[in-house]
Scaffold this motif. Structure first.
Motif, PDB file in Angstrom:
ATOM      1  N   GLY A  38      26.214 -57.213  52.299  1.00 37.23           N
ATOM      2  CA  GLY A  38      27.241 -56.200  52.083  1.00 37.23           C
ATOM      3  C   GLY A  38      27.245 -55.692  50.653  1.00 37.23           C
ATOM      4  O   GLY A  38      27.401 -54.487  50.412  1.00 37.23           O
ATOM      5  N   ALA A  42      26.459 -51.877  49.618  1.00 36.67           N
ATOM      6  CA  ALA A  42      27.424 -51.121  48.812  1.00 36.67           C
ATOM      7  C   ALA A  42      26.780 -50.624  47.513  1.00 36.67           C
ATOM      8  O   ALA A  42      27.049 -49.503  47.074  1.00 36.67           O
ATOM      9  N   GLY A  66      31.279 -53.337  52.040  1.00 39.43           N
ATOM     10  CA  GLY A  66      29.908 -53.319  52.554  1.00 39.43           C
ATOM     11  C   GLY A  66      29.691 -54.354  53.650  1.00 39.43           C
ATOM     12  O   GLY A  66      29.019 -54.083  54.645  1.00 39.43           O
TER      13      GLY A  66
END
Length: 88
Positions: A38, A42, A66
């Motif tokens: 994540g 991101a 994310g």
């Protein structure tokens, strides 16, 4: 390195709490991987839109967002049958 693992675990744990759905990959290691993936996602999106510079990474909140996005994609792939759900 320990900081990355801790942030990844906490971001992955928060994403699991905030994201609905029974198809979440489970386990301690998968939670850490979820948070780290994540954060990478991101960071890539933030750099693509110009929010982050080339040497900047996503912060904790963006890592959690994310990870939620990764869980959403995971749930859609399981729902469509692309990925098999081993929890059933």
């Amino acid at each position: 390195m320990l900081y990355i693992l801790i942030v990844g675990f906490v971001a992955g744990l928060l994403a699991r709490i905030l994201s609905p759905g029974p198809n979440n990959p489970s386990g301690f290691i998968m939670t850490i991987v979820l948070g780290i993936v994540g954060a990478f996602l991101a960071t890539a999106i933030g750099q693509a839109v110009g929010h982050y510079g080339p040497n900047q990474g996503a912060g904790f909140i963006m890592a959690t967002i994310g990870a939620i996005l990764v869980l959403f994609i995971w749930n859609r792939l399981v729902a469509s049958g692309t990925i098999r759900d081993y929890n059933r």
